[in-house]
Write a protein that holds these residues in place. Structure first.
Motif, PDB file in Angstrom:
ATOM      1  N   CYS A  59       0.841  -1.196   0.000  1.00 50.75           N
ATOM      2  CA  CYS A  59       0.000   0.000   0.000  1.00 50.75           C
ATOM      3  C   CYS A  59       0.873   1.242   0.000  1.00 50.75           C
ATOM      4  O   CYS A  59       2.041   1.205   0.422  1.00 50.75           O
ATOM      5  CB  CYS A  59      -0.956   0.008   1.192  1.00 50.75           C
ATOM      6  N   TYR A 116       2.010   5.196   1.007  1.00 54.07           N
ATOM      7  CA  TYR A 116       2.152   5.851   2.306  1.00 54.07           C
ATOM      8  C   TYR A 116       0.882   6.603   2.676  1.00 54.07           C
ATOM      9  O   TYR A 116       0.565   6.752   3.864  1.00 54.07           O
ATOM     10  CB  TYR A 116       3.364   6.779   2.296  1.00 54.07           C
ATOM     11  N   ARG A 133      -1.135   4.079   4.385  1.00 53.16           N
ATOM     12  CA  ARG A 133      -0.576   3.685   5.683  1.00 53.16           C
ATOM     13  C   ARG A 133      -0.996   4.627   6.798  1.00 53.16           C
ATOM     14  O   ARG A 133      -1.013   4.234   7.972  1.00 53.16           O
ATOM     15  CB  ARG A 133       0.951   3.619   5.591  1.00 53.16           C
ATOM     16  N   ARG A 134      -1.314   5.857   6.441  1.00 55.22           N
ATOM     17  CA  ARG A 134      -1.773   6.809   7.464  1.00 55.22           C
ATOM     18  C   ARG A 134      -3.086   6.373   8.110  1.00 55.22           C
ATOM     19  O   ARG A 134      -3.449   6.855   9.183  1.00 55.22           O
ATOM     20  CB  ARG A 134      -1.936   8.203   6.848  1.00 55.22           C
ATOM     21  N   PHE A 135      -3.803   5.466   7.455  1.00 52.86           N
ATOM     22  CA  PHE A 135      -5.054   4.943   7.999  1.00 52.86           C
ATOM     23  C   PHE A 135      -4.830   3.634   8.776  1.00 52.86           C
ATOM     24  O   PHE A 135      -5.788   2.962   9.142  1.00 52.86           O
ATOM     25  CB  PHE A 135      -6.065   4.710   6.869  1.00 52.86           C
ATOM     26  N   GLY A 136      -3.574   3.289   9.003  1.00 54.47           N
ATOM     27  CA  GLY A 136      -3.269   2.063   9.737  1.00 54.47           C
ATOM     28  C   GLY A 136      -3.298   0.819   8.886  1.00 54.47           C
ATOM     29  O   GLY A 136      -3.381  -0.298   9.407  1.00 54.47           O
ATOM     30  N   ILE A 137      -3.205   0.986   7.582  1.00 58.71           N
ATOM     31  CA  ILE A 137      -3.228  -0.150   6.655  1.00 58.71           C
ATOM     32  C   ILE A 137      -1.799  -0.648   6.440  1.00 58.71           C
ATOM     33  O   ILE A 137      -0.859   0.149   6.361  1.00 58.71           O
ATOM     34  CB  ILE A 137      -3.878   0.256   5.321  1.00 58.71           C
ATOM     35  N   HIS A 138      -1.654  -1.971   6.361  1.00 61.34           N
ATOM     36  CA  HIS A 138      -0.323  -2.552   6.150  1.00 61.34           C
ATOM     37  C   HIS A 138      -0.449  -3.847   5.370  1.00 61.34           C
ATOM     38  O   HIS A 138      -1.552  -4.392   5.207  1.00 61.34           O
ATOM     39  CB  HIS A 138       0.376  -2.806   7.490  1.00 61.34           C
ATOM     40  N   MET A 152      -2.743  -7.424   5.694  1.00 58.04           N
ATOM     41  CA  MET A 152      -4.020  -7.122   6.348  1.00 58.04           C
ATOM     42  C   MET A 152      -5.168  -7.590   5.457  1.00 58.04           C
ATOM     43  O   MET A 152      -5.117  -7.425   4.236  1.00 58.04           O
ATOM     44  CB  MET A 152      -4.133  -5.614   6.583  1.00 58.04           C
ATOM     45  N   ALA A 190      -8.975  -3.241   5.585  1.00 54.19           N
ATOM     46  CA  ALA A 190      -8.392  -2.067   4.936  1.00 54.19           C
ATOM     47  C   ALA A 190      -9.486  -1.170   4.354  1.00 54.19           C
ATOM     48  O   ALA A 190      -9.429   0.056   4.473  1.00 54.19           O
ATOM     49  CB  ALA A 190      -7.431  -2.511   3.834  1.00 54.19           C
ATOM     50  N   ARG A 239     -11.228   0.776   7.059  1.00 56.27           N
ATOM     51  CA  ARG A 239     -10.410   1.870   7.593  1.00 56.27           C
ATOM     52  C   ARG A 239     -10.292   3.024   6.602  1.00 56.27           C
ATOM     53  O   ARG A 239     -10.122   4.167   7.008  1.00 56.27           O
ATOM     54  CB  ARG A 239      -9.024   1.358   7.960  1.00 56.27           C
ATOM     55  N   CYS A 240     -10.337   2.691   5.321  1.00 50.77           N
ATOM     56  CA  CYS A 240     -10.186   3.732   4.304  1.00 50.77           C
ATOM     57  C   CYS A 240     -11.130   3.436   3.138  1.00 50.77           C
ATOM     58  O   CYS A 240     -10.715   2.885   2.115  1.00 50.77           O
ATOM     59  CB  CYS A 240      -8.735   3.791   3.827  1.00 50.77           C
TER      60      CYS A 240
END
Length: 376
Positions: free
Chosen positions: A47, A49, A52-57, A60, A65, A68-69
């Motif tokens: 993903c 960056y 990633r600010r939404f806690g996605i990695h 997952m 995901a 969260r977004c």
């Protein structure tokens, strides 16, 4: 770093997602997720960056995901494109040194102690490589420079994205001392919890524990933890390195039982494994499961197919059949693992052949060859 090796670890920034944003300018600045369809149990392979600010990695579940977004852009991986870009990047590496050890499509170790440019500065070489990557591919890379592989790899993650970190010998102790214990390679969730219970939160805490005590608590891994806490890692950059297997395993905080629960874990392992198989662009013919019971009895079961095992769906089906063959029954299970091996390789004649390897190699707890860095 006179008298020491000069090791660079190059790590591309959000590689898959960055390639997609490069090729589709309208996606720049947007949360991009590369992976399977979130509506069909897809998993995040990579993903941007922004995502990633939404806690996605990576690894997952896609549905999490998406929750969260909701406005994220989901894309299917284009592995042929990623491999092509990776080959361009490796060509750049080889302009500076032939001592290149690729770890995956988006990262590699380079030993530039002696290099083709005759440049004594590893930092200067790393900056030149990052400049060349940006100029030729339009992508950014981060770099870590130090006198051994452990420190170089950890350093490359310090100033991401598009950053560089140098850890010279005189700064190694302070750098290691402030590292959170989760940053140490080989410290997973279970080991981290065990170390935290021992009061080990940083490298400095780990360094205060004797080798004997670490070996008593963590077995063979204890010696490895002791060495890296003291900046000792003399593994060479291996230009001929061949990946033997790819695997994932889960150790449960509480033993589990029941076919449904075990099957659910196998699905999760298969999803993670598919990400790794595609990332490393390997084609394995053998799938193996590993089961450790509550009484510590450990068994493995394998199957070899006549075609490469790539999709999580195939892995889950085959792993389920192996689980049935293992006759697990109602015994409680403390660890479940899954691995792919027996990789298809191409010899100089152009003929494909399989490399047969034992499953145990997939579950090595520590990297081999840890010790003191060579000093002149």
């Amino acid at each position: 770093m006179k008298g020491y090796r000069k090791i660079i670890h190059i790590d591309m920034d959000a590689f898959y997602a960055a390639v997609e944003q490069r090729d589709r300018p309208e996606l720049r600045g947007k949360p991009v997720i590369v992976g399977g369809d979130p509506r069909k149990r897809g998993v995040v392979a990579a993903c941007s960056y922004e995502a990633r600010r939404f806690g996605i990695h990576s690894a997952m579940p896609g549905k999490i995901a998406l929750a969260r977004c909701p406005h994220a852009v989901f894309l299917r991986p284009r592995m042929a494109v990623y491999r092509r870009v990776s080959a361009e990047i490796r060509e750049i590496f080889h302009e500076y040194t032939d001592q290149v050890e690729p770890l995956s499509l988006d990262e590699a170790f380079l030993d530039v102690t002696v290099n083709k440019k005759g440049n004594p500065s590893a930092t200067c070489i790393a900056e030149c490589i990052r400049r060349d990557i940006r100029t030729r591919t339009g992508l950014t890379a981060s770099a870590g420079i130090s006198f051994n592989k452990f420190l170089a790899k950890v350093a490359s993650d310090e100033n991401k994205p598009d950053g560089i970190t140098v850890v010279p010998p005189h700064a190694a102790d302070s750098f290691i001392g402030r590292l959170p214990i989760r940053k140490f390679h080989g410290v997973g969730k279970v080991t981290e919890e065990k170390m935290l219970a021992m009061g080990i939160r940083t490298g400095a805490d780990l360094r205060r524990i004797s080798r004997v005590e670490l070996a008593r608590r963590f077995g063979k891994a204890g010696n490895y933890f002791y060495d890296i806490a003291h900046g000792q890692d003399h593994r060479p950059v291996n230009a001929d390195r061949m990946r033997k297997s790819i695997s994932r395993e889960i150790t449960f905080s509480e033993d589990i039982e029941g076919r449904d629960r075990l099957t659910a874990v196998l699905r999760e392992l298969a999803d993670r494994l598919e990400i790794l198989v595609r990332k490393h662009a390997v084609r394995g013919m053998t799938l193996t499961i590993k089961v450790r019971f509550s009484d510590f009895l450990c068994i493995t079961r394998s199957v070899t197919l006549d075609r490469p095992i790539i999709s999580a769906e195939t892995m889950t089906i085959q792993a389920g059949l192996l689980l049935d063959a293992a006759d697990v029954g109602e015994k409680r299970v403390r660890l479940l693992g899954m691995g792919i091996s027996n990789f298809e390789i191409r010899d100089p004649s152009g003929i494909h052949r399989q490399l047969h390897l034992p499953f145990s190699a997939a579950y090595c707890d520590t990297p081999a060859g840890c010790g003191r860095p060579p000093v002149a």
